[in-house]
Scaffold this motif. Structure first.
Motif: not given
Length: 521
Positions: A67-81, A91-93, A109-111
């Protein structure tokens, strides 16, 4: 962010919408953003790569079932290393091709949104780059139907080069790769493997034409391309707990390949830009997401030019408000129209205005964005002019009111009222001045304030005159009492003197009688 949040979600009605929590986070990011999105068929391990880019082993949900886990588009903002002045937005789609969804349009549309929002697009596939892998990327052949560069082309046809200048760089990751990187007996790089796989093939079959169409779109739309092949990280039985394993539990080759992948993303992914090369900040990225999703919801095609126009409106409107507020604050601090001390000179007021205006324009230019024909700057100057004109009017009104009061109050010779009955005379004169002042037309909105300040200033004079009158009255009373007392003392002295003379006369008579002198009766 401690972990990812949903940026674009699917509603129960089957529509896309932007999550407000994610917008709040993006609006707080004033730095330029490097946006890396990942797309690919569901259950291909996209989330694992994104967690590694975030420097974590957990975060984006991996899942261990079909079963697919990610729905829509998820975002994670982190300091640039490696860049202190930038933020890395991951952005995990939602996985493409999930048979349980049965909604091909949603995948498209997600793509499209992943391309519109990112500066680097990662496509994740399994095992090898072959015709089947290419066919899974058929979404690229439909991009011109779902993304527009300009809002109006005036009948012109948009070319692939129009799209290529705005599209993100392209990275293809091939998971569980087991082949040797060789071609015609010669070792090749992963990048060469990708380019050979994208080479247009000869043949007339529909399948070959379809694959060639996809390959051509990838080459034409994505001018910067990169490929990584990754070994299987662990045995099949341990894939279910991949997020719980340390690097020492993984295949060393896989660990090095993932490290190389992350290093490339960190060092080569550029900040997100839009038309004209303008760098996108977190708050701008949030507004882009809203603009594109709103277009999809309304049944229109997201347009890069419209996205820039929306950003321009948002940024410039905010810059106008902030700069206008700065001007009003500075002018209010530096020009204090005191009803007591009087107005200031026109030249001085103009000089202060010029300095405040320049500081406001400097702030606007620092925060504005593509202000075509200086439309927003002109609006700012016009609004500032209204405030300045109002301040000039207040200053002139204040000057007129003060001059009128000075003229009317010239008759108030306070020394002439320092006498008995002076307070009543002073009050009558003051009331007359107030009546004449109020009856004079054309004083403006400052009239009451000036009069109130004038009357407050008269309070001390009023107190002195009244106190003086009381002191003089008390002194007169004391003098009157002294005169009465002195008169009483005089009468008493005269009476006492008469009594003494009478007693003396009587005493003399007695003495004469004693000597035998006959006194006439």
């Amino acid at each position: 962010m401690e972990g990812p949040v949903c940026l674009i979600e699917n509603t129960s009605a089957g529509e896309l919408q932007v999550n407000q929590e994610a917008l709040v986070i993006l609006n707080s990011i004033r730095q330029p953003v490097v946006v890396v999105s990942i797309v690919g068929m569901y259950r291909t391990g996209k989330s694992y790569l994104m967690n590694r880019l975030a420097g974590k082993t957990t975060g984006f949900s991996l899942g261990s079932t079909v079963q697919s886990e990610t729905k829509g588009i998820w975002m994670w903002c982190v300091p640039h290393p490696s860049r202190d002045d930038q933020t890395l937005v991951l952005l995990d789609t939602e996985g493409l091709g999930d048979v349980r969804k049965g909604d091909e349009k949603n995948d498209t549309w997600i793509f499209a949104l992943a391309i519109l929002l990112s500066s680097t697009l990662v496509y994740n596939s399994m095992r090898t780059i072959d015709h089947q892998a290419l066919r899974s990327l058929h979404y690229v052949t439909e991009l011109t139907n779902h993304i527009k560069v300009k809002s109006s082309m005036l009948g012109e046809v948009e070319t692939t080069s129009d799209y290529a200048q705005f599209f993100p760089s392209f990275v293809w990751t091939v998971r569980d790769f087991t082949l040797d990187l060789q071609f015609d007996g010669t070792s090749i790089t992963a990048d060469e493997y990708l380019e050979k796989s994208l080479k247009i093939q000869s043949g007339n079959s529909p399948q070959m034409a379809y694959s060639n169409d996809i390959s051509g779109c990838i080459q034409n739309f994505f001018l910067t391309r990169k490929c990584f092949v990754l070994n299987r990280p662990v045995s099949q039985s341990k894939l279910k707990v991949l997020d719980q394993l340390c690097n020492t539990d993984l295949d060393p080759g896989f660990v090095q390949q993932v490290t190389d992948f992350c290093s490339y993303i960190f060092n080569h992914s550029k900040e997100k830009t839009i038309t004209g090369g303008a760098v996108v900040t977190g708050s701008m990225l949030g507004n882009l997401a809203v603009t594109y999703v709103d277009a999809i919801r309304s049944g229109t095609v997201p347009c890069l030019e419209n996205g820039m126009a929306a950003l321009s409106q948002m940024k410039n409107s905010a810059a106008v408000e902030e700069s206008f507020a700065l001007y009003k604050r500075l002018l209010g601090e530096r020009v204090v129209l005191n009803p007591r001390t009087g107005a200031i000179g026109e030249e001085e007021l103009s000089a202060i205005h010029d300095v405040c205006l320049q500081e406001a324009l400097q702030l606007f230019k620092a925060n504005s964005f593509k202000d075509e024909d200086e439309r927003y700057q002109k609006d700012l100057i016009e609004r500032i002019k209204e405030v300045y004109d109002g301040k000039c009017s207040e200053n002139a009104e204040l000057s007129r009111c003060l001059s009128l009061l000075q003229q009317l109050s010239g008759k108030l010779n306070h020394g002439s009222y320092l006498r008995p009955g002076g307070y009543v005379a002073y009050r009558l004169q003051l009331d007359s001045i107030v009546q004449l002042y109020r009856a004079t037309p054309g004083k403006g909105v400052q009239a009451d304030q000036v009069l109130d300040a004038f009357l407050k200033d008269q309070q001390e004079n009023k107190r002195v005159i009244r106190m003086t009158e009381k002191v003089l009255a008390q002194r007169e009373n004391l003098l009157r009492e002294d005169r009465v007392l002195a008169e009483r003392h005089r009468y008493q002295a005269e009476a006492e003197a008469a009594q003494r003379a009478t007693r003396k006369m009587e005493q003399r008579l007695e003495e004469l009688r004693a000597c035998g002198v006959q006194m006439d009766q």
